[in-house]
Write an enzyme that holds these catalytic residues in place. Structure first.
Site, mmCIF file in Angstrom:
data_model
loop_
_atom_site.group_PDB
_atom_site.id
_atom_site.type_symbol
_atom_site.label_atom_id
_atom_site.label_comp_id
_atom_site.label_asym_id
_atom_site.label_seq_id
_atom_site.Cartn_x
_atom_site.Cartn_y
_atom_site.Cartn_z
ATOM 1 N N TYR A 68 56.706 -69.504 -139.586
ATOM 2 C CA TYR A 68 57.267 -70.157 -138.400
ATOM 3 C C TYR A 68 56.321 -71.224 -137.861
ATOM 4 C CZ TYR A 68 60.949 -66.643 -137.603
ATOM 5 O OH TYR A 68 62.043 -65.835 -137.690
ATOM 6 N N LYS A 98 45.755 -39.465 -123.290
ATOM 7 C CA LYS A 98 46.853 -40.208 -122.655
ATOM 8 C C LYS A 98 47.478 -41.178 -123.657
ATOM 9 C CE LYS A 98 43.421 -43.432 -120.819
ATOM 10 N NZ LYS A 98 42.544 -43.709 -119.666
HETATM 11 C C1 LIG Z 1 41.202 -43.572 -120.001
HETATM 12 C C2 LIG Z 1 40.278 -42.804 -119.139
HETATM 13 C C3 LIG Z 1 39.199 -42.095 -119.704
HETATM 14 C C4 LIG Z 1 38.793 -42.261 -121.144
HETATM 15 O O1 LIG Z 1 38.156 -43.507 -121.261
HETATM 16 P P1 LIG Z 1 37.579 -44.046 -122.650
HETATM 17 O O2 LIG Z 1 36.930 -45.330 -122.277
HETATM 18 O O3 LIG Z 1 38.753 -44.236 -123.536
HETATM 19 O O4 LIG Z 1 36.638 -43.025 -123.167
HETATM 20 C C5 LIG Z 1 38.457 -41.273 -118.877
HETATM 21 N N1 LIG Z 1 38.743 -41.174 -117.559
HETATM 22 C C6 LIG Z 1 39.749 -41.868 -116.974
HETATM 23 C C7 LIG Z 1 39.986 -41.727 -115.521
HETATM 24 C C8 LIG Z 1 40.533 -42.715 -117.742
HETATM 25 O O5 LIG Z 1 41.521 -43.413 -117.164
#
Ligand SMILES: *Cc1c(COP(=O)(O)O)cnc(C)c1O
Length: 338
Positions: free
Chosen positions: A236, A31
């Site tokens: 800054y 994702k």
């Molecule tokens: C993001 C996510 C994962 C992966 O999680 P990690 O902690 O990055 O390994 C797995 N399952 C779901 C439902 C997620 O939202």
């Protein structure tokens, strides 16, 4: 050099996590464009290594990677069946009774999966909602049933065992493949592995997978160096003042590139071949300043993310987590894939 992404390290991390759950299929969570690192490059490499189950957050992300994969791979969409979503070729992970009925009305006979809420209260059907439609869902033949752990990166946290028990109560005997563990859950041990594991951050070199191979190196070009005298300020807000003659290098990246402004005078450094050069003054939109006084020679580039300062170290300085450091690395960098 810009942003260097080691695809072979991602593949090695996937294999290492898969080997920790030898009785489960290892999926890959890609994702947010592969946690910011480029799903289009990562997905074919992981397919080549044997991954067949991919997870994205949104249907649009799924449509972007679907053409990169042969038909024996599935692309699962964690947001499920949202209104007006185009799910052609994708598998929605259905999160509610409403999504289930919409999906069956619009995609009869097409594959879907189910997410249950085992206690995190973020996504998925709660026990009562599930009990009410469970028989109908099972008759429709879900590809798998999953849930997600809230505290898997804290092995001692009581929520882990509570969620495990809740997941068992909702799924024992369903006769459908089950999935509970992301990266942290894999490390909790075999009780949490079920039939499929879903590693994300560990693939990209992030905690809690402490044995991960590092995937990212971020090298920033030095534009200018200058000498500052005692009493002179840098950046800054004049938040840093030289207490002695110092040499300052200015590099060409800033918070618009995901170098969080919280890194200003945080203790984080830029690295020259392993030598730490503390970030001084404020991180600005396109520039960062570092104290390079101790270097014999200032190199053409200084590293923010490197073996001496991996993503989780940068995250600690910024008061965040490795996930946010990764997904903040935006697209202004020149990218090099190894
Ligand atoms: C993001 C996510 C994962 C992966 O999680 P990690 O902690 O990055 O390994 C797995 N399952 C779901 C439902 C997620 O939202």
């Amino acid at each position: 050099m810009g942003l260097q992404i080691d695809i072979a390290a991602i593949v090695a991390n996937w294999k290492a996590l898969a080997a920790k759950a030898p009785n489960a299929r290892a999926a890959a969570v890609v994702k947010a464009d592969g946690y910011g690192l480029g799903a289009a490059r990562i997905v074919p490499a992981l397919y080549g290594a044997g991954a067949r189950d991919f997870f994205v957050a949104l249907a649009g992300e799924g449509r972007a990677i679907r053409p990169l994969l042969p038909d024996d791979a599935t692309v699962n969409v964690l947001s499920g069946h949202m209104e007006r979503a185009d799910l052609s070729g994708l598998v929605p992970v259905i999160n509610s009774a409403g999504q289930f009925f919409r999906d069956r009305a619009m995609r009869p006979g097409q594959p879907f999966a189910i997410q249950l809420d085992s206690g995190m209260n973020r996504l998925g059907m709660e026990p009562a909602e599930w009990a009410a439609i469970r028989d109908e869902v099972l008759a429709a033949g879900p590809s798998f049933i999953m849930s997600h752990l809230a505290c898997a990166d804290e092995p001692e946290h009581p929520a882990n065992a509570m969620q495990l028990r809740a997941f068992h109560e909702m799924t024992d005997g369903v006769g459908v493949p089950l999935s509970l563990a992301a990266t942290g859950g894999i490390l909790l041990g075999p009780d949490y592995h079920f039939d499929m594991v879903r590693p994300g951050v560990g693939l990209y070199g992030g905690m809690p997978f402490a044995d991960a191979r590092q995937v990212v190196r971020l090298s920033l070009p030095v534009i200018q160096t200058r000498e500052v005298l005692p009493g002179e300020i840098v950046g800054y807000g004049a938040t840093w003042t030289a207490d002695a003659p110092r040499r300052i290098a200015t590099v060409a990246a800033g918070y618009a590139d995901g170098i969080l402004r919280m890194l200003s005078s945080s203790g984080a450094s830029l690295y020259a071949d392993g030598a730490a050069c503390p970030i001084v003054g404020r991180v600005s939109m396109d520039l960062v300043t570092a104290d390079v006084t101790d270097l014999d020679e200032v190199p053409a580039e200084l590293d923010l993310i490197c073996p001496e300062q991996p993503i989780d170290a940068v995250a600690d300085y910024a008061g965040t987590i490795g996930y946010e450091i990764l997904t903040s690395l935006r697209h202004r960098y020149e990218r090099h894939y190894l």
